[in-house]
Write a protein that holds these residues in place. Structure first.
Motif, PDB file in Angstrom:
ATOM      1  N   LEU A  32     -34.759 -99.734   7.654  1.00 11.54           N
ATOM      2  CA  LEU A  32     -35.295-100.416   8.771  1.00 11.54           C
ATOM      3  C   LEU A  32     -36.418-100.920   6.920  1.00 11.54           C
ATOM      4  CD1 LEU A  32     -36.293-102.620   9.891  1.00 11.54           C
ATOM      5  CD2 LEU A  32     -37.208-101.628  11.424  1.00 11.54           C
ATOM      6  N   ALA A  33     -36.992 -99.539   6.598  1.00 10.21           N
ATOM      7  CA  ALA A  33     -37.942-100.362   5.580  1.00 10.21           C
ATOM      8  C   ALA A  33     -37.665-100.440   4.284  1.00 10.21           C
ATOM      9  CB  ALA A  33     -38.532 -98.700   5.082  1.00 10.21           C
ATOM     10  N   ALA A  34     -36.088-100.240   3.691  1.00 15.00           N
ATOM     11  CA  ALA A  34     -35.435 -99.905   2.921  1.00 15.00           C
ATOM     12  C   ALA A  34     -34.871-101.732   2.808  1.00 15.00           C
ATOM     13  CB  ALA A  34     -34.289 -99.268   2.039  1.00 15.00           C
ATOM     14  N   ARG A  35     -33.909-101.486   4.520  1.00 18.77           N
ATOM     15  CA  ARG A  35     -33.623-103.376   4.244  1.00 18.77           C
ATOM     16  C   ARG A  35     -34.580-104.641   3.838  1.00 18.77           C
ATOM     17  NH1 ARG A  35     -32.396-103.332   9.916  1.00 18.77           N
ATOM     18  NH2 ARG A  35     -31.520-101.651   9.220  1.00 18.77           N
ATOM     19  N   GLN A  36     -35.934-103.918   4.761  1.00 19.56           N
ATOM     20  CA  GLN A  36     -37.016-105.477   4.638  1.00 19.56           C
ATOM     21  C   GLN A  36     -36.952-105.102   3.237  1.00 19.56           C
ATOM     22  OE1 GLN A  36     -39.840-103.802   7.485  1.00 19.56           O
ATOM     23  NE2 GLN A  36     -39.159-105.156   8.954  1.00 19.56           N
ATOM     24  N   VAL A  37     -37.798-104.299   1.996  1.00 17.67           N
ATOM     25  CA  VAL A  37     -37.606-104.291   0.789  1.00 17.67           C
ATOM     26  C   VAL A  37     -36.827-104.802  -0.137  1.00 17.67           C
ATOM     27  CG1 VAL A  37     -37.969-102.513  -1.509  1.00 17.67           C
ATOM     28  CG2 VAL A  37     -38.865-102.341   0.824  1.00 17.67           C
ATOM     29  N   THR A  38     -34.995-104.663   0.537  1.00 17.80           N
ATOM     30  CA  THR A  38     -34.013-105.022  -0.195  1.00 17.80           C
ATOM     31  C   THR A  38     -34.327-106.912   0.396  1.00 17.80           C
ATOM     32  OG1 THR A  38     -32.934-103.094   0.443  1.00 17.80           O
ATOM     33  CG2 THR A  38     -31.953-105.321  -0.300  1.00 17.80           C
ATOM     34  N   PHE A  39     -34.627-107.210   1.201  1.00 23.10           N
ATOM     35  CA  PHE A  39     -34.336-108.756   1.830  1.00 23.10           C
ATOM     36  C   PHE A  39     -35.038-109.427   1.151  1.00 23.10           C
ATOM     37  CE2 PHE A  39     -36.339-111.986   4.276  1.00 23.10           C
ATOM     38  CZ  PHE A  39     -35.242-112.264   4.742  1.00 23.10           C
ATOM     39  N   SER A  40     -36.904-108.742   1.061  1.00 25.17           N
ATOM     40  CA  SER A  40     -38.328-109.470   0.172  1.00 25.17           C
ATOM     41  C   SER A  40     -37.492-109.917  -1.603  1.00 25.17           C
ATOM     42  CB  SER A  40     -39.038-108.712   0.263  1.00 25.17           C
ATOM     43  OG  SER A  40     -40.229-109.183  -0.015  1.00 25.17           O
ATOM     44  N   LYS A  41     -36.877-108.409  -1.795  1.00 26.34           N
ATOM     45  CA  LYS A  41     -36.932-108.688  -3.680  1.00 26.34           C
ATOM     46  C   LYS A  41     -35.011-109.951  -3.695  1.00 26.34           C
ATOM     47  CE  LYS A  41     -38.255-104.151  -4.582  1.00 26.34           C
ATOM     48  NZ  LYS A  41     -37.763-103.253  -5.702  1.00 26.34           N
ATOM     49  N   ARG A  42     -34.364-109.385  -2.702  1.00 25.70           N
ATOM     50  CA  ARG A  42     -33.219-110.944  -3.416  1.00 25.70           C
ATOM     51  C   ARG A  42     -33.710-111.770  -2.366  1.00 25.70           C
ATOM     52  NH1 ARG A  42     -27.852-108.301  -2.993  1.00 25.70           N
ATOM     53  NH2 ARG A  42     -28.224-106.134  -4.622  1.00 25.70           N
ATOM     54  N   ILE A  65     -33.142-119.795   4.683  1.00 27.69           N
ATOM     55  CA  ILE A  65     -33.627-118.514   4.782  1.00 27.69           C
ATOM     56  C   ILE A  65     -33.675-118.076   6.232  1.00 27.69           C
ATOM     57  CG2 ILE A  65     -33.439-116.009   3.963  1.00 27.69           C
ATOM     58  CD1 ILE A  65     -32.972-116.960   1.090  1.00 27.69           C
ATOM     59  N   PHE A  66     -33.176-116.849   6.484  1.00 27.26           N
ATOM     60  CA  PHE A  66     -33.128-116.751   8.111  1.00 27.26           C
ATOM     61  C   PHE A  66     -33.943-115.220   8.281  1.00 27.26           C
ATOM     62  CE2 PHE A  66     -32.704-120.749  10.235  1.00 27.26           C
ATOM     63  CZ  PHE A  66     -33.517-121.485  10.318  1.00 27.26           C
ATOM     64  N   SER A  67     -34.831-114.290   8.295  1.00 23.41           N
ATOM     65  CA  SER A  67     -34.526-113.237   7.856  1.00 23.41           C
ATOM     66  C   SER A  67     -34.745-112.621   9.260  1.00 23.41           C
ATOM     67  CB  SER A  67     -35.944-112.608   8.035  1.00 23.41           C
ATOM     68  OG  SER A  67     -36.737-112.554   9.448  1.00 23.41           O
ATOM     69  N   ALA A  68     -33.998-111.349   9.482  1.00 22.15           N
ATOM     70  CA  ALA A  68     -33.507-110.779  10.903  1.00 22.15           C
ATOM     71  C   ALA A  68     -34.031-110.810  12.135  1.00 22.15           C
ATOM     72  CB  ALA A  68     -33.055-109.206  10.898  1.00 22.15           C
ATOM     73  N   THR A  69     -35.735-111.141  12.151  1.00 28.40           N
ATOM     74  CA  THR A  69     -36.037-111.316  12.530  1.00 28.40           C
ATOM     75  C   THR A  69     -37.001-113.068  13.344  1.00 28.40           C
ATOM     76  OG1 THR A  69     -38.555-111.467  10.952  1.00 28.40           O
ATOM     77  CG2 THR A  69     -38.301-109.087  12.138  1.00 28.40           C
ATOM     78  N   GLY A  70     -35.734-113.177  12.398  1.00 26.09           N
ATOM     79  CA  GLY A  70     -36.204-115.313  12.557  1.00 26.09           C
ATOM     80  C   GLY A  70     -37.102-115.737  11.977  1.00 26.09           C
ATOM     81  N   LYS A  71     -37.681-115.354  11.236  1.00 31.31           N
ATOM     82  CA  LYS A  71     -38.893-115.421   9.991  1.00 31.31           C
ATOM     83  C   LYS A  71     -37.977-117.014   9.245  1.00 31.31           C
ATOM     84  CE  LYS A  71     -42.760-115.600   7.423  1.00 31.31           C
ATOM     85  NZ  LYS A  71     -43.774-114.679   7.195  1.00 31.31           N
TER      86      LYS A  71
END
Length: 189
Positions: A32-42, A65-71
């Protein structure tokens, strides 16, 4: 050929035709932490590319863009697409802008509806699975209560057995269960 100096100080030559990077296999990032970092960078990289495309090609670019949390994250090269600086537009330009926004909104609504329907379907399948598991557990508890002091063995061969009466109580049909009166607990094999 490229001549490079190694950390040890010695020089080496490499063939540049063999230095091409192989594409990385695309798959979901597990942690999860790596996925959030990847999402933010990309996400930042994608917004930067959208901005570059707008500047280089004089194109109106909008990005949602919608994040996995819906943001929601968005970018728009035109402040008019955001609803700002509309006073300089004539009726035709306002109509074109409205059509662009309606088309984008309809895609967002369609995607939202598809995700909601998929989630409902997933939850209904989970509900059915839980109901089935609940029935199985109730049957297992019923058998344990009725067979106190007796050994109950669950068979894995899939044969159905019907128990008729035990200690004066009528039992329902039960799949894959056998009862012995020897008092020795069963051993799973």
């Amino acid at each position: 050929m490229i001549r490079q100096t190694n950390p040890s100080g010695s020089a080496s030559e490499q063939d540049t035709s063999k230095m091409a990077r192989e594409p990385k296999k695309m798959e979901k990032v597990d942690r999860l932490a790596a996925r959030q970092v990847t999402f933010s960078k990309r996400r930042r990289g994608l917004i930067k590319k959208a901005e570059e495309l707008s500047i280089l090609c004089d194109a109106d670019v909008s990005l949602i863009i919608f994040s996995a949390t819906g943001k929601l994250y968005d970018f728009s090269s035109s402040r008019q697409i955001k609803g700002e600086y509309l006073e300089g537009l004539n009726m035709e330009e306002l109509g074109q802008l409205r059509k662009k926004l309606e088309a984008g909104l309809s895609l967002v609504i369609k995607t939202e509806e598809e995700r909601a329907l998929n989630e409902i379907d997933k939850l209904q399948r989970k509900e059915a699975r839980l109901i089935k598991e609940n029935k199985r557990l109730k049957q297992e508890i019923k058998m344990m209560i009725l067979c106190r002091g007796k050994s109950v063995t669950v068979n894995s061969d899939g044969n159905n057995g019907v128990l008729e009466e035990a200690e004066g109580v009528l039992l329902e049909s039960v799949n894959n269960i056998s009862i012995s009166n020897n008092g020795v607990p069963p051993v799973d094999g």
